[in-house]
Scaffold this motif. Structure first.
Motif, PDB file in Angstrom:
ATOM      1  N   ILE A  21       0.853  -1.186   0.000  1.00 52.74           N
ATOM      2  CA  ILE A  21       0.000   0.000   0.000  1.00 52.74           C
ATOM      3  C   ILE A  21       0.889   1.236   0.000  1.00 52.74           C
ATOM      4  CG2 ILE A  21      -1.862   1.244   1.134  1.00 52.74           C
ATOM      5  CD1 ILE A  21      -2.643  -1.521   0.131  1.00 52.74           C
ATOM      6  N   LEU A  22       0.777   2.024  -1.053  1.00 50.31           N
ATOM      7  CA  LEU A  22       1.513   3.285  -1.171  1.00 50.31           C
ATOM      8  C   LEU A  22       0.539   4.419  -0.892  1.00 50.31           C
ATOM      9  CD1 LEU A  22       3.887   5.118  -2.060  1.00 50.31           C
ATOM     10  CD2 LEU A  22       3.131   4.761  -4.429  1.00 50.31           C
ATOM     11  N   VAL A  33       9.281   5.701  -7.447  1.00 52.00           N
ATOM     12  CA  VAL A  33       9.720   4.336  -7.745  1.00 52.00           C
ATOM     13  C   VAL A  33       9.607   3.510  -6.464  1.00 52.00           C
ATOM     14  CG1 VAL A  33      11.610   2.851  -8.490  1.00 52.00           C
ATOM     15  CG2 VAL A  33      11.297   5.095  -9.558  1.00 52.00           C
ATOM     16  N   VAL A  34       8.877   2.407  -6.557  1.00 46.47           N
ATOM     17  CA  VAL A  34       8.749   1.486  -5.423  1.00 46.47           C
ATOM     18  C   VAL A  34       9.412   0.168  -5.812  1.00 46.47           C
ATOM     19  CG1 VAL A  34       7.175   0.239  -3.911  1.00 46.47           C
ATOM     20  CG2 VAL A  34       6.598   2.555  -4.667  1.00 46.47           C
ATOM     21  N   GLU A  35      10.323  -0.313  -4.985  1.00 45.20           N
ATOM     22  CA  GLU A  35      11.034  -1.560  -5.255  1.00 45.20           C
ATOM     23  C   GLU A  35      10.729  -2.579  -4.170  1.00 45.20           C
ATOM     24  OE1 GLU A  35      15.174  -0.769  -5.570  1.00 45.20           O
ATOM     25  OE2 GLU A  35      14.995   0.500  -7.362  1.00 45.20           O
ATOM     26  N   GLY A  63      14.437 -11.385  -9.329  1.00 43.64           N
ATOM     27  CA  GLY A  63      14.069 -11.279  -7.931  1.00 43.64           C
ATOM     28  C   GLY A  63      13.684  -9.890  -7.463  1.00 43.64           C
ATOM     29  N   LYS A  64      13.554  -8.953  -8.371  1.00 43.19           N
ATOM     30  CA  LYS A  64      13.197  -7.587  -7.976  1.00 43.19           C
ATOM     31  C   LYS A  64      12.009  -7.089  -8.790  1.00 43.19           C
ATOM     32  CE  LYS A  64      16.377  -4.568  -6.994  1.00 43.19           C
ATOM     33  NZ  LYS A  64      17.486  -3.573  -7.101  1.00 43.19           N
ATOM     34  N   ILE A  65      11.059  -6.455  -8.097  1.00 45.39           N
ATOM     35  CA  ILE A  65       9.907  -5.824  -8.744  1.00 45.39           C
ATOM     36  C   ILE A  65      10.070  -4.317  -8.625  1.00 45.39           C
ATOM     37  CG2 ILE A  65       7.400  -5.594  -8.801  1.00 45.39           C
ATOM     38  CD1 ILE A  65       7.206  -8.225  -7.336  1.00 45.39           C
ATOM     39  N   ILE A  66       9.803  -3.618  -9.711  1.00 45.05           N
ATOM     40  CA  ILE A  66       9.882  -2.158  -9.715  1.00 45.05           C
ATOM     41  C   ILE A  66       8.571  -1.595 -10.264  1.00 45.05           C
ATOM     42  CG2 ILE A  66      11.054  -0.132 -10.655  1.00 45.05           C
ATOM     43  CD1 ILE A  66      13.593  -1.777 -10.826  1.00 45.05           C
ATOM     44  N   TRP A  67       7.920  -0.745  -9.476  1.00 40.00           N
ATOM     45  CA  TRP A  67       6.750  -0.004  -9.932  1.00 40.00           C
ATOM     46  C   TRP A  67       7.162   1.449 -10.157  1.00 40.00           C
ATOM     47  CZ3 TRP A  67       5.946  -3.649  -5.980  1.00 40.00           C
ATOM     48  CH2 TRP A  67       5.006  -4.643  -6.246  1.00 40.00           C
ATOM     49  N   LYS A  68       6.854   1.978 -11.294  1.00 38.66           N
ATOM     50  CA  LYS A  68       7.110   3.389 -11.587  1.00 38.66           C
ATOM     51  C   LYS A  68       5.772   4.124 -11.624  1.00 38.66           C
ATOM     52  CE  LYS A  68      11.379   2.544 -14.149  1.00 38.66           C
ATOM     53  NZ  LYS A  68      12.108   2.720 -15.446  1.00 38.66           N
ATOM     54  N   ARG A 112      10.140  -8.739   4.258  1.00 38.59           N
ATOM     55  CA  ARG A 112      11.068  -7.883   3.500  1.00 38.59           C
ATOM     56  C   ARG A 112      10.426  -6.515   3.279  1.00 38.59           C
ATOM     57  NH1 ARG A 112      15.018 -10.917   0.717  1.00 38.59           N
ATOM     58  NH2 ARG A 112      15.367 -12.827   1.931  1.00 38.59           N
ATOM     59  N   THR A 113      11.136  -5.487   3.615  1.00 39.83           N
ATOM     60  CA  THR A 113      10.586  -4.133   3.528  1.00 39.83           C
ATOM     61  C   THR A 113      10.797  -3.551   2.137  1.00 39.83           C
ATOM     62  OG1 THR A 113      11.107  -3.779   5.859  1.00 39.83           O
ATOM     63  CG2 THR A 113      10.651  -1.819   4.524  1.00 39.83           C
ATOM     64  N   PRO A 114       9.736  -3.122   1.476  1.00 38.18           N
ATOM     65  CA  PRO A 114       9.901  -2.475   0.170  1.00 38.18           C
ATOM     66  C   PRO A 114      10.596  -1.123   0.317  1.00 38.18           C
ATOM     67  CG  PRO A 114       7.631  -2.325   0.888  1.00 38.18           C
ATOM     68  CD  PRO A 114       8.325  -3.208   1.868  1.00 38.18           C
ATOM     69  N   ARG A 115      11.163  -0.650  -0.792  1.00 40.99           N
ATOM     70  CA  ARG A 115      11.933   0.594  -0.754  1.00 40.99           C
ATOM     71  C   ARG A 115      11.269   1.640  -1.639  1.00 40.99           C
ATOM     72  NH1 ARG A 115      16.515   3.191  -3.085  1.00 40.99           N
ATOM     73  NH2 ARG A 115      16.515   1.797  -4.883  1.00 40.99           N
ATOM     74  N   LEU A 116      11.229   2.868  -1.150  1.00 39.09           N
ATOM     75  CA  LEU A 116      10.664   3.986  -1.894  1.00 39.09           C
ATOM     76  C   LEU A 116      11.787   4.874  -2.388  1.00 39.09           C
ATOM     77  CD1 LEU A 116       7.981   5.473  -2.637  1.00 39.09           C
ATOM     78  CD2 LEU A 116       8.271   6.761  -0.516  1.00 39.09           C
ATOM     79  N   ALA A 117      11.752   5.210  -3.674  1.00 38.06           N
ATOM     80  CA  ALA A 117      12.804   6.044  -4.245  1.00 38.06           C
ATOM     81  C   ALA A 117      12.201   6.975  -5.274  1.00 38.06           C
ATOM     82  CB  ALA A 117      13.881   5.176  -4.902  1.00 38.06           C
TER      83      ALA A 117
END
Length: 405
Positions: A21-22, A33-35, A63-68, A112-117
């Protein structure tokens, strides 16, 4: 409300998928960008946005998901989802849940904590509105150089010939070499696909599934009649209709707009929220009327809605017009609406053919075809090409050139 966006992650055991949830803070943002990570041992990964439409572009690899995410309004919330599904599940032949083994692997990633960039303040005037009104477009050819020109074809009531005109206009633009998307936005009473000879039961994906967040937009695109023409139909099921988030329509239109010259939207008849959503995403309105009191009265409401939403009124198409004994004259219609009549279509036999071939292809010398091409020329800023292909060749191409992409 916090100034910065926050991320909350949870495992949905019932559906077998992970949700991130963003939620945005108090300022508008762009370029988010959410990873997140997923286990590389699972059989496959499917990521999408349940809410927020298609704006979040999701990719997954190694192994990585990226939402833009292009833009976030203050307080806006988006749910970013990923799961693992087999090919059979994606095609609808099995429950849409991952296998037990894949579900266990996915669930193990909950900690695992997602990352916000990439969050940057959006540039805005001192007193910016969250949803600024779209600017009217007066020159279609200039707008087409940047993105697709979006044309809403509307009517105050059903039965005016709106859908038939939409199809013929889309085909005419495609015949003129313009990349054209023909979209059925009448999600509750959709019939565009059947008018074009596309059997509804053959459509695995429609606009219903896209607006429900269950399918990528490109899965709902079908080829018809011309290589430059693509069709986005709506579904017929009540279940699909009820699951839709209609507010995502603008995102879908913007997505298709990146790779097209024109988008022709067959809008819902009437004066309702669905029409408003179509108009809000459009540059121009073409109003299809019959020259009778009911059509004129209801059509005026549609035009007024378009003006409130700052949509350019390209003009009026008078359909089923009796040239010898009209109920209303052309000048009377123009005076009543304050808009030009850009086409007058007589009641001609064979406009709705049993073989579902549009008049611009089946009867290129007809008055109907000539009037439709006139409107297409207004939009494209060019003359329609002369007929270099024989009628028989064009008809054969039309009959056998309707298929899923």
């Amino acid at each position: 409300m916090q100034d910065m966006p926050t991320l909350t992650k949870y495992w949905d055991e019932k559906r077998g998928r992970m949700s991130v949830i963003l939620r945005n803070g108090e300022r508008p943002l762009r370029g988010i960008v959410v990873e997140d990570e997923y286990p590389g041992a699972i059989s496959g990964i499917l990521c999408f946005a349940k809410s927020g439409g298609i704006a979040p572009v999701a990719t997954a690899s190694n192994g990585k998901i990226i939402w833009k995410v292009a833009n976030l309004a203050p307080g806006e919330l988006k749910e970013l989802v990923y799961t693992s599904l087999t090919r059979d599940a994606l095609e609808g032949y099995a429950p849409k849940k991952p296998t037990a083994a894949d579900a266990a692997l996915l669930a193990s990633m909950a900690s695992r904590t997602p990352r916000l960039a990439g969050d940057q303040p959006a540039e805005a005037p001192e007193k910016a509105e969250e949803k600024p009104a779209p600017m009217p477009v007066k020159a279609p050819v200039e707008k087409a150089a940047k993105r697709a020109v979006v044309i809403a074809v509307g009517a105050g009531k059903g039965g005016t010939g709106k859908t038939t005109f939409s199809i013929n206009l889309g085909v005419a633009l495609a015949e003129m070499g313009r990349r054209t998307i023909l979209m059925d936005a009448d999600a509750s009473m959709s019939n565009l696909s059947t008018y074009m000879g596309i059997e509804p039961h053959t459509l695995k994906t429609t606009l219903h599934e896209v607006l429900a967040g269950e399918a990528e937009p490109d899965k709902a695109v079908y080829k018809a009649f011309n290589d430059n023409l693509r069709v986005v139909p709506s579904g017929l099921s009540i279940e699909g209709f009820l699951k839709m988030d209609r507010s995502l329509l603008k995102d879908v239109i913007e997505y298709f707009s990146r790779d097209a010259d024109f988008i022709v939207i067959d809008t819902p008849a009437g004066y309702n929220k669905e029409l408003a959503l179509s108009l809000a995403a459009s540059d121009h309105l073409i109003l299809v009327l019959n020259p009778d009191e009911g059509s004129m009265t209801d059509g005026l409401k549609v035009q007024e809605m378009a003006r409130i939403l700052d949509v350019n009124i390209l003009g009026i198409v008078l359909n089923r017009y009796d040239m010898k004994n009209p109920f209303f004259s052309r000048s009377q219609v123009e005076a009543h609406f304050g808009s030009p009549v850009i086409a007058m279509l007589p009641e001609e036999p064979g406009v709705r053919r049993k073989d579902k071939v549009p008049s611009v292809l089946a009867a290129p010398s007809s008055r109907m075809a000539a009037e439709v091409y006139h409107v297409a020329e207004l939009l494209a800023g060019q003359k329609a090409p002369s007929e270099s292909t024989s009628f028989v060749s064009r008809l054969m191409l039309a009959l056998f050139n309707t298929a899923a992409i």
